[in-house]
Design an enzyme around this catalytic site. Structure first.
Site, PDB file in Angstrom:
ATOM      1  N   CYS A 101     -41.971  15.731  47.301  1.00  0.00           N
ATOM      2  CA  CYS A 101     -41.007  16.720  46.817  1.00  0.00           C
ATOM      3  C   CYS A 101     -41.271  17.124  45.369  1.00  0.00           C
ATOM      4  CB  CYS A 101     -39.587  16.188  46.974  1.00  0.00           C
ATOM      5  SG  CYS A 101     -39.332  14.554  46.250  1.00  0.00           S
ATOM      6  N   GLU A 135     -32.686   5.611  44.957  1.00  0.00           N
ATOM      7  CA  GLU A 135     -33.086   6.554  43.904  1.00  0.00           C
ATOM      8  C   GLU A 135     -31.837   7.042  43.163  1.00  0.00           C
ATOM      9  OE1 GLU A 135     -35.249   9.522  46.090  1.00  0.00           O
ATOM     10  OE2 GLU A 135     -36.875   8.159  46.564  1.00  0.00           O
TER      11      GLU A 135
END
Length: 658
Positions: A420, A324
């Site tokens: 998240c 990421e």
């Protein structure tokens, strides 16, 4: 002499809708998810069998850690933070819409967290339930300080909104526990968490409590990072556990954690994108509070690399699914990128903390870009479906059949195994009032960073001043402001001229004002009278954007924007195979606001050309080059944030030119 911003109440139609959506839909919906009561499918954010996606179990984990139930921990090791971010969103929601039932619900969660907290102040359900002997011994993976940071931020917000010390007392005990265990003193751990967050949280706790130990602990974590390249490896070798805390983390290089160099030596945005911007937000806040010029200089270096070479035009960051993460300068692929919603939210945090240090429009411009595009694009218009990844180009068949694009969703899932982003977006939107103005109390200046309808209540040397703003953004560029004061009052009021506005028109009480912006802001210093009127008109021309020539993915292409919004083409309006459409840079665009479409959006149209696939291609994959045949096509563009709220299909931000 003092100037204080006491309160800013948002009444903006565009943003009030989003804040009400969070309050009435997202917060209750997420509460049901956290309690495993939502009848939904939880998706893996990419093809990875190690991602837990059976349920959330987040509240249940706290009940087990508190001794109220028997059982095992389920979910990611950082799952506690889902609850903390939900609590922070609740806190901000209560600040603008008191709700006794919601506050009682939040108080119950805080009581549960207090029961789960250990005697020495330690708080983390995974290690309390499963492996207490590994506390603080696997920091590359454990997210212990990351979760602690999210709770501290929630506790600060809850105190500021409710004046209740319930959560704050837990947060101070937790911070004291961390302070007891970490530092350069003998017997303490000389290290830091693999995922930054505690650094920013401690600066917020210091700003509220005035306890200098918290600021110094934040600065310790910041300055310690990257000084010992063997720290994580030594912890791993000494770890008493027999299983990884998170599968697959051992191969990550130190750049992934921003631990490859001391922070003052880092010059490029490296590694996991969310971690990088959380780190930078903490650095910028600590620099502001401590007057640390060398840390601020490091922030500027990282900011310049990030926004000039590694940021997408939508305000997204993170070029690859692997980690990421950032990759290298100008490497900004549109259909395999990551652009995590949390990363854009973290970029907003970084931009805002930089504004605390120096009021320059480059920071507010990026804040606005990320807010209006990638951030709110991470949520569907119903408030119950979310993007983890925010692509700039998508073709559903590719996402389904290409393993390298499994992370690129073409519809927003109801929830993720790694959840998240939804609660992070909720806390951002409910705290939006914090980002509109900042105050320089020493010089009696109020700075305007965002144009959002609402009323600000100021106190200047004991005198009450009301500032009313009425903005027509994001659809039109008219902004009206009025000053209300019992007595004439002198202060400086600044207005940002955004990057997307070619010039401006400004009037005070009907008289034209001409001033050269400094660092992107016009400063108006005068003795303000009750009823003074300010009128700012920002041109909202449709703009064609080009990428730097070294951005290979965007060569020969253009992107369309109007005001703070970027636009995209969807299959729903334009048919499939969007890559066959060509737009002339000389074409003329039309704009129309359509109140019945996608909750009310401005739509842009332009006459373009679509390549026809000739019959000669039947059965052929390659043939001698022949210039393609094109037919007229009316290209319809909608705001990027609103895509994928109708039928699933292709989407494209960057358009081929003819």
């Amino acid at each position: 002499m003092s100037l204080q911003l006491k309160q800013f109440t948002i009444t903006d139609p565009f943003w009030s809708h989003y804040r009400e959506l969070v309050r009435t839909e997202m917060i209750p919906y997420q509460w049901n998810v956290l309690n495993d009561n939502a009848n939904i499918v939880i998706e893996k954010e990419r093809n990875d069998e190690t991602i837990p996606s059976e349920k959330s179990h987040a509240i249940e984990n706290f009940k087990i850690a508190a001794g109220l139930k028997q059982g095992s921990h389920y979910g990611w090791v950082f799952q506690d933070s889902d609850v903390y971010k939900w609590l922070e969103a609740v806190a901000y929601s209560l600040s603008f819409h008191p709700d006794q039932h919601l506050q009682e619900l939040a108080d119950g969660v805080i009581d549960l967290i207090a029961l789960a907290q250990e005697e020495d102040g330690y708080l983390h359900t995974y290690f309390s339930i499963e492996e207490p002997e590994r506390r603080f011994k696997k920091l590359a993976e454990s997210h212990e300080l990351y979760c602690a940071g999210h709770f501290i931020e929630a506790a600060v917000a809850y105190y500021e909104s409710t004046n209740s010390e319930k959560a704050l007392s837990i947060a101070c005990r937790l911070a004291d526990c961390i302070d007891h265990h970490f530092g350069k003193e003998a017997g303490k751990i000389q290290g830091y968490d693999g995922h930054e967050e505690i650094e920013l949280a401690l600066t917020r706790l210091y700003a509220l409590t005035g306890e200098s130990r918290y600021l110094e602990l934040s600065r310790y974590f910041l300055y310690e990072r990257g000084t010992d390249p063997t720290f994580f490896a030594r912890q791993h070798a000494a770890d008493p556990g027999t299983r990884p805390v998170i599968e697959g983390m051992q191969h990550r290089p130190l750049e992934y954690y921003q631990a490859h160099k001391p922070i003052l030596e880092q010059e490029t945005a490296e590694g996991h994108a969310v971690r990088l911007v959380y780190l930078c937000a903490g650095m910028a806040d600590a620099a502001h509070l401590a007057g640390d010029e060398q840390m601020l200089a490091a922030c500027r270096r990282l900011w310049n690399n990030l926004v000039s070479k590694r940021m997408y035009i939508t305000g997204g960051i993170g070029s690859t699914v692997d980690g990421e993460a950032f990759t290298l300068d100008y490497n900004l692929p549109n259909d395999t990128m990551y652009c995590e919603t949390c990363a854009s939210i973290g970029l907003i945090f970084f931009a805002f903390t930089m504004l605390k240090n120096e009021v320059k429009s480059q920071y507010a411009d990026v804040l606005e870009r990320a807010l209006y595009n990638t951030a709110i694009g991470g949520m569907a218009l119903d408030g119950k479906h979310f993007y983890y990844v925010n692509p700039l180009e998508v073709r559903p068949e590719n996402s389904i059949h290409d393993p390298g694009k499994s992370h690129v969703k073409f519809t927003r899932p109801a929830w993720f195994g790694c959840a998240c982003c939804p609660p992070n977006l909720a806390r951002l939107l409910t705290s939006l009032h914090k980002y509109v103005y900042t105050v320089d109390a020493e010089h009696q200046i109020i700075h305007t960073h965002l144009y959002v309808t609402g009323t600000a209540h100021l106190e200047l040397n004991g005198q009450q001043v009301q500032l009313q703003q009425h903005s027509q953004l994001p659809w039109e560029g008219q902004v009206h402001m009025s000053i209300h004061t019992a007595e004439p009052v002198a202060f400086t009021f600044t207005l940002r001229i955004p990057y997307w506005a070619d010039g401006y028109t400004l009037q005070i009480n009907g008289e034209s004002v001409i001033a050269e912006p400094q660092d992107g802001y016009i400063a108006l210093h005068r003795v303000w009278q009750d009823g003074d009127q300010i009128k700012l008109i920002l041109p909202m021309d449709i703009r064609q954007y080009a990428a730097h020539p070294l951005v290979r993915s965007d060569q020969g292409k253009l992107a369309i924007g109007r005001g703070p919004l970027m636009y995209c083409a969807e299959e729903e309006d334009n048919g499939d195979n969007l890559h066959l459409i060509r737009v002339s840079p000389e074409a003329e665009y039309t704009y129309q606001f359509q109140p019945e479409l996608l909750g009310g959006v401005g739509v842009i149209q332009v006459e373009a050309q679509r390549q026809q696939i000739a019959a000669e291609w039947a059965g052929e994959l390659y043939r001698s080059f022949v210039k393609g045949t094109y037919v007229p096509h009316t290209l319809t563009l909608i705001p990027y944030y609103s895509w994928a709220n109708r039928k699933s299909g292709e989407m494209q931000v960057w358009l081929h030119t003819s």
